[in-house]
Design an enzyme around this catalytic site. Structure first.
Site, PDB file in Angstrom:
ATOM      1  N   LYS A 148      -8.412  11.363   8.856  1.00  0.00           N
ATOM      2  CA  LYS A 148      -8.781  12.303   9.391  1.00  0.00           C
ATOM      3  C   LYS A 148      -9.718  12.260  10.343  1.00  0.00           C
ATOM      4  O   LYS A 148     -11.160  12.408  10.089  1.00  0.00           O
ATOM      5  CB  LYS A 148      -9.154  13.629   8.534  1.00  0.00           C
ATOM      6  CG  LYS A 148      -7.122  13.668   8.031  1.00  0.00           C
ATOM      7  CD  LYS A 148      -7.434  14.796   7.123  1.00  0.00           C
ATOM      8  CE  LYS A 148      -5.637  15.094   6.503  1.00  0.00           C
ATOM      9  NZ  LYS A 148      -4.873  15.575   6.582  1.00  0.00           N
TER      10      LYS A 148
ATOM     11  N   GLU B  98      -3.288  23.882  -0.142  1.00  0.00           N
ATOM     12  CA  GLU B  98      -2.000  23.691   0.676  1.00  0.00           C
ATOM     13  C   GLU B  98      -0.904  25.177  -0.014  1.00  0.00           C
ATOM     14  O   GLU B  98      -1.187  26.260  -1.265  1.00  0.00           O
ATOM     15  CB  GLU B  98      -1.241  22.585   0.355  1.00  0.00           C
ATOM     16  CG  GLU B  98      -1.625  21.447   0.223  1.00  0.00           C
ATOM     17  CD  GLU B  98      -1.401  20.354  -0.074  1.00  0.00           C
ATOM     18  OE1 GLU B  98      -0.473  19.933   0.819  1.00  0.00           O
ATOM     19  OE2 GLU B  98      -0.964  19.880  -1.119  1.00  0.00           O
TER      20      GLU B  98
ATOM     21  N   HIS C 258      -8.278  11.678  -3.014  1.00  0.00           N
ATOM     22  CA  HIS C 258      -8.594  12.420  -1.702  1.00  0.00           C
ATOM     23  C   HIS C 258     -10.019  13.703  -1.486  1.00  0.00           C
ATOM     24  O   HIS C 258     -10.577  13.372  -1.220  1.00  0.00           O
ATOM     25  CB  HIS C 258      -7.917  13.258  -1.111  1.00  0.00           C
ATOM     26  CG  HIS C 258      -5.941  12.632  -0.764  1.00  0.00           C
ATOM     27  ND1 HIS C 258      -5.951  11.703   0.162  1.00  0.00           N
ATOM     28  CD2 HIS C 258      -5.501  13.413  -0.257  1.00  0.00           C
ATOM     29  CE1 HIS C 258      -5.129  11.329  -0.286  1.00  0.00           C
ATOM     30  NE2 HIS C 258      -3.976  12.709  -0.059  1.00  0.00           N
TER      31      HIS C 258
HETATM   32  C1  BG6 Z   1      -0.263  14.116   0.275  1.00  0.00           C
HETATM   33  C2  BG6 Z   1       0.110  14.161  -1.029  1.00  0.00           C
HETATM   34  O1  BG6 Z   1      -0.968  12.559  -0.502  1.00  0.00           O
HETATM   35  O2  BG6 Z   1      -1.512  14.172   0.726  1.00  0.00           O
HETATM   36  C3  BG6 Z   1       1.121  15.525  -0.776  1.00  0.00           C
HETATM   37  O3  BG6 Z   1       0.971  13.418  -1.940  1.00  0.00           O
HETATM   38  C4  BG6 Z   1       0.097  16.652  -0.161  1.00  0.00           C
HETATM   39  O4  BG6 Z   1       1.521  16.123  -2.091  1.00  0.00           O
HETATM   40  C5  BG6 Z   1      -0.364  15.694   0.992  1.00  0.00           C
HETATM   41  O5  BG6 Z   1       1.280  17.345   0.745  1.00  0.00           O
HETATM   42  C6  BG6 Z   1      -2.045  16.598   1.990  1.00  0.00           C
HETATM   43  O6  BG6 Z   1      -1.599  15.580   2.784  1.00  0.00           O
HETATM   44  P1  BG6 Z   1      -2.389  16.850   4.785  1.00  0.00           P
HETATM   45  O7  BG6 Z   1      -2.863  15.738   5.417  1.00  0.00           O
HETATM   46  O8  BG6 Z   1      -1.604  17.344   4.627  1.00  0.00           O
HETATM   47  O9  BG6 Z   1      -3.576  17.293   3.760  1.00  0.00           O
END
Ligand code: BG6
Length: 482
Positions: free
Chosen positions: A176, A210, A234
């Site tokens: 990102k 989220e 992450h």
């Molecule tokens: C993924 C997870 O690695 O990352 C998901 O498995 C999650 O559960 C996603 O929704 C979130 O990614 P982003 O880029 O939408 O923040």
């Protein structure tokens, strides 16, 4: 430069939801090198034309701005090929090798977008078939294992077939633009680095929130949970970038060595500290953006009575000279009040306030998504003539606006890096194993605890109240509560 990109799991979710759209964007932006073929492989029989048709239909589900016109799709589709493979059959790997050798592209990238349970078997077969020459790179998508032992097993099998620099572990957060900006902020500017330490910083919060639920992935998610799905990878990757020492260069290993040191400096959890410093939650039914949404236990394919966590908040410390005593708070969850990922750096208050009224400490908010930018919160004199009290003001930098035309998405960047052999944004095996080593005591403590389970929170909230209590203990509050 000619390349062949092989997508194992060519009809799977990841391929059509993320990889092909990202490749199309790279193509549209003129960044996909000429002379590249994309070969999807999967179990069923299809011709190239049928696969192209299948992908064209899948584009209907992509953001409108990212959908190809008929002409664009026709040109992009010329690059798409399809091959049936049974991944357990050595002769099918031999056939793939022959297909690749006939052309002899400069670079071959093998992207494993399959279930991770297949990684060891696929990597051994690739090695046995000789699909591991020096011009070949293999890309592994998370989750890489479900604990330390399984991650080590995957790494052992991968290492038997590929050298470390041929094995690219993806954490799409590293692709990102906002996350790359973290490196730029810290090591491309002289302003913050002298302040980037315990003497000036009181605490750091990392929130990956989220508003979506688990959707149709209930069965996968239930065997995973938020700690494995978001924290082990992450959130910890973000933490390493915030806390790492300046690397001697921008080379992949120089960066990864520093990130690894941070992971090794994280305060280890014990069964007692898990109870005190980690909060897990699970969403109940609630309302998000005016819409009633189901609780986790009512989502499709979620087993009755599941104790899977959909929320984690935790407190940790980086035990070294730079950060001793500074709390790092990590928080992530599904069905929270907003889709909002950010890092908040709370600076210490002025040592001796001379202005009347409350003095707020400075704060740097690094916004990761949906917006991508920086906010620097300061205090300023209004100059109104009636009061000497200071007012909060902030500097707001919007990177999306500043660089709009040049920005590329996470997968687009990582796929282009994989093709070009740029490794900075991929995770090395020792980093990944160390991250598992650190989260494992939490998993163990939860597995051993058959009484408490995750705490309920209402969908559309910021998680269980215990998450606020966790941080309030240190006299702090989550950003939205300040
Ligand atoms: C993924 C997870 O690695 O990352 C998901 O498995 C999650 O559960 C996603 O929704 C979130 O990614 P982003 O880029 O939408 O923040």
């Amino acid at each position: 430069m000619s390349f062949d990109l092989v997508l194992f799991g060519g009809t799977g979710d990841l391929t059509w939801r993320k990889l092909i759209p990202a490749l199309f964007q790279a193509f549209r932006h003129g960044k996909l090198p000429e002379g590249g073929r994309i070969l999807a492989v999967a179990r069923d029989e299809r011709s190239d034309a049928e696969y192209r048709e299948y992908i064209r239909d899948k584009f209907a589900g992509v953001d409108e701005a990212k959908q190809p016109s008929a002409d664009e799709f026709a040109r992009f589709a010329e690059r798409l090929h399809y091959r049936r493979m049974d991944l357990s059959k050595p002769e099918h790997y031999a056939g793939l090798k022959q297909w690749l050798d006939e052309r002899g592209a400069d670079t071959v990238v093998l992207f494993l977008a399959t279930s991770p349970y297949l990684f060891p078997a696929i990597c051994s077969q690739l090695g046995a078939a000789g699909l591991n020459g020096p011009h070949v790179r293999v890309v592994l998508e998370k989750p890489l294992g479900h604990d330390l032992a399984s991650a080590q097993e995957i790494n052992r099998v991968v290492a038997a077939a590929f050298r470390e620099e041929q094995a690219l572990r993806i954490d799409h957060y590293l692709g990102k633009p906002a996350v790359q900006n973290l490196m730029a902020l810290r090591f491309g500017n002289a302003l913050f680095e002298p302040l980037w330490r315990r003497e000036s910083i009181a605490s750091i919060q990392i929130t990956l929130a989220e508003s979506i639920g688990v959707g149709t992935r209930g069965d996968f998610y239930d065997g995973t949970g938020a700690l494995r799905d978001m924290v082990q990878n992450h959130a910890l990757q973000l933490l390493t970038m915030i806390a790492m020492e300046p690397p001697p260069s921008n080379q992949a290993d120089a960066i990864r060595d520093e990130k690894l040191k941070v992971l090794k400096s994280l305060k280890p959890f014990t069964p007692e500290t898990v109870g005190r410093d980690v909060v897990r939650g699970q969403y109940k039914a609630g309302t998000i953006a005016g819409r009633q949404v189901a609780g986790y236990l009512d989502e499709v394919k979620v087993p009755a009575g599941s104790r899977c966590e959909t929320f984690v908040a935790l407190r940790t410390e980086v035990q070294n000279w730079r950060w001793a005593g500074v709390p790092f708070y990590l928080r992530t969850g599904k069905r929270l009040a907003a889709h909002d990922s950010q890092i908040v750096v709370n600076f210490r208050p002025v040592p001796h306030p001379i202005f009347p009224g409350t003095s707020r400490a400075n704060q740097l908010v690094i916004k990761l998504q949906p917006e991508d930018g920086l906010e620097l919160h300061l205090l300023a004199a209004k100059g109104s003539g009636t009061s000497e009290a200071l007012s909060p003001v902030f500097l707001d930098l919007d990177f999306d606006k500043a660089f709009a035309a040049e920005r590329v998405g996470g997968y687009e960047r990582l796929l282009l890096d994989a093709i070009a052999g740029r490794l900075n944004l991929f995770v090395r095996s020792d980093e990944q194993e160390q991250a598992w080593r650190w989260v494992e005591p939490v998993l163990d403590a939860w597995a051993a605890d058959d009484t408490t389970g995750p705490r309920p929170y209402v969908a559309g909230s910021w998680g269980p109240p215990a998450a606020s209590a966790l941080i309030a203990r240190d006299g702090c509050a989550w950003a939205e509560e300040q």
